[in-house]
Scaffold this active site. Sequence first.
Site, mmCIF file in Angstrom:
data_model
loop_
_atom_site.group_PDB
_atom_site.id
_atom_site.type_symbol
_atom_site.label_atom_id
_atom_site.label_comp_id
_atom_site.label_asym_id
_atom_site.label_seq_id
_atom_site.Cartn_x
_atom_site.Cartn_y
_atom_site.Cartn_z
ATOM 1 N N SER A 124 0.830 -1.059 -0.040
ATOM 2 C CA SER A 124 0.108 -0.039 -0.021
ATOM 3 C C SER A 124 0.860 1.159 0.003
ATOM 4 O O SER A 124 2.101 1.372 0.600
ATOM 5 C CB SER A 124 -0.661 -0.175 1.312
ATOM 6 O OG SER A 124 -1.480 1.196 1.633
ATOM 7 N N TYR A 148 -1.657 -1.222 10.750
ATOM 8 C CA TYR A 148 -2.108 -1.628 9.691
ATOM 9 C C TYR A 148 -0.798 -1.501 8.621
ATOM 10 O O TYR A 148 -0.276 -2.396 8.022
ATOM 11 C CB TYR A 148 -3.398 -1.177 9.033
ATOM 12 C CG TYR A 148 -3.608 -1.406 7.382
ATOM 13 C CD1 TYR A 148 -3.774 -2.917 6.983
ATOM 14 C CD2 TYR A 148 -3.274 -0.445 6.621
ATOM 15 C CE1 TYR A 148 -3.839 -3.137 5.654
ATOM 16 C CE2 TYR A 148 -3.452 -0.786 5.097
ATOM 17 C CZ TYR A 148 -3.552 -1.989 4.731
ATOM 18 O OH TYR A 148 -3.520 -2.291 3.277
ATOM 19 N N LYS A 152 2.151 -3.947 6.739
ATOM 20 C CA LYS A 152 2.490 -3.875 5.106
ATOM 21 C C LYS A 152 4.141 -3.539 4.943
ATOM 22 O O LYS A 152 4.788 -4.530 4.310
ATOM 23 C CB LYS A 152 1.734 -2.736 4.468
ATOM 24 C CG LYS A 152 0.135 -2.987 4.190
ATOM 25 C CD LYS A 152 0.010 -4.147 3.490
ATOM 26 C CE LYS A 152 -1.487 -4.573 3.452
ATOM 27 N NZ LYS A 152 -1.577 -5.842 2.815
#
Length: 337
Positions: A124, A148, A152
Amino acid sequence: MNILITGGAGYIGSHTCVELLEAGHDIVIVDNFSNSNFKVLDNIKTITSKEFKFYEGDVKDKALLEKIFKENKIDAVIHFAAYKAVGESVTKPLMYYRNNLDTTITLLEVMNEFNCHNFVFSSSATVYGSPKSLPIKEDFPLSTTNPYGTTKLMNEQILSDVATADPDFSVIILRYFNPIGAHRSGLLGEDPNGIPNNLMPYIVRVATKELPSLNIFGNDYDTKDGTGVRDYIHVVDLAKGHLKAIEKAATSKGVKYYNLGTGTGYSVLELVKTFEKVNNIKVPYKIAPRRAGDIASCYADPTKAYQELGFKTELTIEDMCRDSYNYIITKEKHLND
Ligand code: NAD
Ligand code: WQD
């Protein structure tokens, strides 16, 4: 190729399954429906008129993965399965670290066991943190502001280490910008449970009058109209990027990083106005305080993906607005009949 798609019933995964099937690949999907619906699988079949194998279960379940690899000769893996809600990751960090790291590690262990070395990973633009300049290039410094995002970045590190340790491994890391839109058929799209966190799902709920008005988080950013600027990419274009990535994985070694975005930033107000115009509907909004953790602007330099993958987006912001709305107004029918 025969490609294992983890999280293939999800928003981006389902669109990618369609593109892979239409390009003549075979696919095997594994999903536990923690954030998706089994009806999506029927809809993929309806769109493509193709059959595929499906396993219901958790990607953290090593025995299940071994069974899948035993029963199928898998040439490559595209790993979508993860939790993705930024706010929830702050309140439930362990749930995010467990799911988003364990899935990848288990997959990599089983791939090693079965001599499968081609891996495409859903990363992302969040890994760029607050970028020092724009547009964002792949070699920009990386940082994160929430669990989050950290999952990643940690995944990227794990994959890079694995590719370093085993020269047979080919890892393509795709850093998505802001995916919106839906399949033109209205059969696949995004409709999160509860009150949406992301802009487009919220706009759609206001348009359908399920929510009274959109809160625009800040109009005093240093941007064209003061509202936040993002690189929105149509999910069908994004899905096509995975086709290119799979081809690249099959012909290269080591780890490679690509931005998947359009290269153009639109403000919140521009998106709202375009949505209203394309769908001929009003989206009432009010200006609210800035949302914690937001940055003013974020858009990709898509040059590397174009030069090395031959990837170029084709769909416009109008297509994104039209298809996002079309999915929701036709969804009840498709998910229930
Ligand atoms: P999604 O939630 O719609 O899809 C994820 C799918 O994975 C769901 O079908 C869910 O049921 C499944 N899943 C989750 N954990 C699982 C597990 N342990 N075992 C089996 N299945 C599991 O999300 P999406 O928007 O399609 O995102 C796909 C990937 O792209 C994710 O890794 C996400 O972090 C990443 N990504 C998404 C965005 C975005 O804005 N949507 C942006 C950048 C990156
Ligand atoms: C876009 C713009 C908001 C909602 C997130 C994740 C990122 C990635 C993509 C997974 C911003 C504004 C939003 C609202 C608003 N996901 N906004 N009112 O924050 O760029 O990225 O999704 O990897 O990790 O952080 O997307 O859609 O939430 O916001 O004004 O109700 O819309 O301030 O400027 P974001 P978003």
